[in-house]
Scaffold this active site. Structure first.
Site, PDB file in Angstrom:
ATOM      1  N   LEU A  26     -13.869   6.424   1.513  1.00 56.48           N
ATOM      2  CA  LEU A  26     -14.650   7.518   0.940  1.00 56.48           C
ATOM      3  C   LEU A  26     -15.733   7.064  -0.047  1.00 56.48           C
ATOM      4  O   LEU A  26     -16.908   7.429   0.102  1.00 56.48           O
ATOM      5  CB  LEU A  26     -13.690   8.506   0.255  1.00 56.48           C
ATOM      6  CG  LEU A  26     -14.333   9.705  -0.421  1.00 56.48           C
ATOM      7  CD1 LEU A  26     -15.098  10.553   0.577  1.00 56.48           C
ATOM      8  CD2 LEU A  26     -13.266  10.550  -1.139  1.00 56.48           C
TER       9      LEU A  26
ATOM     10  N   SER B  58       0.834  -1.203   0.000  1.00 57.22           N
ATOM     11  CA  SER B  58       0.000   0.000   0.000  1.00 57.22           C
ATOM     12  C   SER B  58       0.864   1.247   0.000  1.00 57.22           C
ATOM     13  O   SER B  58       1.975   1.253   0.535  1.00 57.22           O
ATOM     14  CB  SER B  58      -0.851  -0.022   1.268  1.00 57.22           C
ATOM     15  OG  SER B  58      -1.435   1.235   1.488  1.00 57.22           O
TER      16      SER B  58
ATOM     17  N   LYS C  68       1.812  -3.634   6.462  1.00 54.63           N
ATOM     18  CA  LYS C  68       2.267  -3.573   5.065  1.00 54.63           C
ATOM     19  C   LYS C  68       3.766  -3.277   5.018  1.00 54.63           C
ATOM     20  O   LYS C  68       4.513  -3.851   4.227  1.00 54.63           O
ATOM     21  CB  LYS C  68       1.472  -2.503   4.301  1.00 54.63           C
ATOM     22  CG  LYS C  68      -0.016  -2.812   4.177  1.00 54.63           C
ATOM     23  CD  LYS C  68      -0.259  -4.106   3.412  1.00 54.63           C
ATOM     24  CE  LYS C  68      -1.698  -4.553   3.405  1.00 54.63           C
ATOM     25  NZ  LYS C  68      -1.912  -5.888   2.850  1.00 54.63           N
TER      26      LYS C  68
ATOM     27  N   TYR D 224      -2.206  -1.074  10.858  1.00 55.07           N
ATOM     28  CA  TYR D 224      -2.455  -1.588   9.495  1.00 55.07           C
ATOM     29  C   TYR D 224      -1.270  -1.244   8.596  1.00 55.07           C
ATOM     30  O   TYR D 224      -0.724  -2.085   7.884  1.00 55.07           O
ATOM     31  CB  TYR D 224      -3.761  -1.000   8.924  1.00 55.07           C
ATOM     32  CG  TYR D 224      -3.813  -1.049   7.411  1.00 55.07           C
ATOM     33  CD1 TYR D 224      -4.128  -2.229   6.747  1.00 55.07           C
ATOM     34  CD2 TYR D 224      -3.502   0.077   6.641  1.00 55.07           C
ATOM     35  CE1 TYR D 224      -4.133  -2.283   5.360  1.00 55.07           C
ATOM     36  CE2 TYR D 224      -3.502   0.034   5.265  1.00 55.07           C
ATOM     37  CZ  TYR D 224      -3.817  -1.148   4.626  1.00 55.07           C
ATOM     38  OH  TYR D 224      -3.806  -1.195   3.255  1.00 55.07           O
TER      39      TYR D 224
END
Ligand code: UD1
Length: 341
Positions: free
Chosen positions: A203, A126, A156, A152
């Protein structure tokens, strides 16, 4: 001979779109998923799109015995590892859940890859690993990684580190980290898309659910940032383009005669503000959307977008869809699951 690719988390949002694109490119996807964050109906929908039903192994990627059994029973040409938790906010509240699942899952799948030594492996990373970019907002793969703002993000970051160290110890491995920017949209058929459980944090699902009448209004987190219109800027990438990038990644790794470890940004190369995205959604779908400005969300990056030159030169991949296509497909998907005409 048809090449079989194991897709962990293949019933999920990005996984299911990747399974479709693997079929379209002549691969045979094999899904490992326990449907904890997806629905079994996705499999039938993949069949509706492609005419082919993927084989599914029901189980947890953290189950090392099961994973070993899969490697023994199937001749795999590649592995794409999606299965992981991804809610930033939840990771702050339940960090051990995130470290335990995301790191154990990666180790469980990487061990047989290292033992066998020759199976291409693609990891879902990410843009979160860049943190808040200093100076230039367009980041390339040489931009230093920074300290992640959430557990989180750390999973990654650490995932990439584990892959790096595995490669340093075993140079014959063929490994690729794909750093996704903000995946949005859905399959243009309206048959598969994102299925957020509970109130969405991201979003676009929040926008489409608001347009569908599920929420009163969208709250835009902050409008006083030093950006084009005061709202945060991201690089929104259509999920079908992102799925195609995974196929290109497997194609590339299969062609390599020697070991390699690559890290590639997967975005459009364009920054879009939250307000711009909201306006595109309204304009493209000819629908009104109520929104208000609220306080900044803690931990939000102000502005980031991808430099995509390496994706183009290494993989021959560029995104084909823009935010207009993505918000149209996202709304189409929301309407199809809510039976809105
Ligand atoms: C973050 C991570 C991304 C990760 C994703 C997983 C970064 C830069 N990105 O995405 O790598 O895969 O989480 O969930 O760390 N917004 C609102 N109102 C809302 C929801 C969102 O204004 O109701 C705004 C946010 O403040 C942000 C933008 O929309 O500016 C995008 O937010 P979101 O969709 O949650 O994604 P990121 O936080 O960028």
């Amino acid at each position: 001979m048809v090449k079989k690719v194991l897709v962990t988390g293949g019933a999920g949002y990005i996984g299911s779109h990747t399974v479709v694109e693997l079929f379209r490119s002549g691969y045979e996807p094999l899904i490992l998923d326990d449907y904890r964050n997806s629905e079994v109906s996705v499999i039938g929908r993949i069949k509706q799109i492609t005419g082919k039903a993927p084989e599914v192994i029901l189980g947890d990627v953290c189950d090392e015995d099961l994973v070993n059994e899969i490697f023994q029973n199937h001749k795999l040409s590649g592995v794409i590892h999606f299965a992981a938790y991804k809610a930033v906010g939840e990771s702050v509240e339940k960090p051990l859940k995130y470290y335990s699942n995301n790191i154990s899952g990666l180790l469980s799948i990487l061990k047989p890859i290292c033992e066998m030594g020759n199976i291409p492996f693609v990891f879902s990373s990410s843009c979160t690993v860049y943190g808040e970019p200093q100076g230039l907002k367009e980041v390339n793969e040489q931009t230093p990684r920074s300290i992640p703002t959430s557990p989180y993000g750390y999973t990654k970051w650490l995932g990439e580190q584990i892959i790096r160290d595995a490669f340093l110890a075993q140079k014959e491995l063929r490994l690729m980290n794909l750093r996704y920017f903000n995946p949005i949209g859905a399959h243009p058929s309206g048959l598969i898309g994102e299925l957020p459980i509970g109130k969405p944090n991201n979003l676009v699902p929040f926008i489409t659910q608001t347009a569908a009448g599920i929420h009163k209004e969208l709250v835009i987190f902050g409008n006083n940032y030093p950006t084009i219109d005061g709202t945060c800027v991201r690089d929104y990438i259509h999920v079908v383009d992102l799925a195609e990038a995974h196929v290109k990644a497997i194609d590339y790794l299969l062609l390599q005669q020697k070991g390699c470890r690559e890290t590639v940004n997967i975005g459009t190369g364009t920054g879009t503000s939250v307000l711009e995205l909201v306006n595109t959604f309204k304009d493209e779908n000819k629908i009104d959307l109520k929104f208000s400005f609220g306080p900044e969300r803690p931990g939000d990056v102000i502005e980031i977008f991808a430099n995509v030159n390496y994706a183009k030169s290494l993989l021959g991949w560029t995104s084909k869809n823009d935010t207009r296509d993505a918000v149209r497909d996202a709304w189409n998907w929301e309407k199809s699951i809510r039976n809105i005409k």
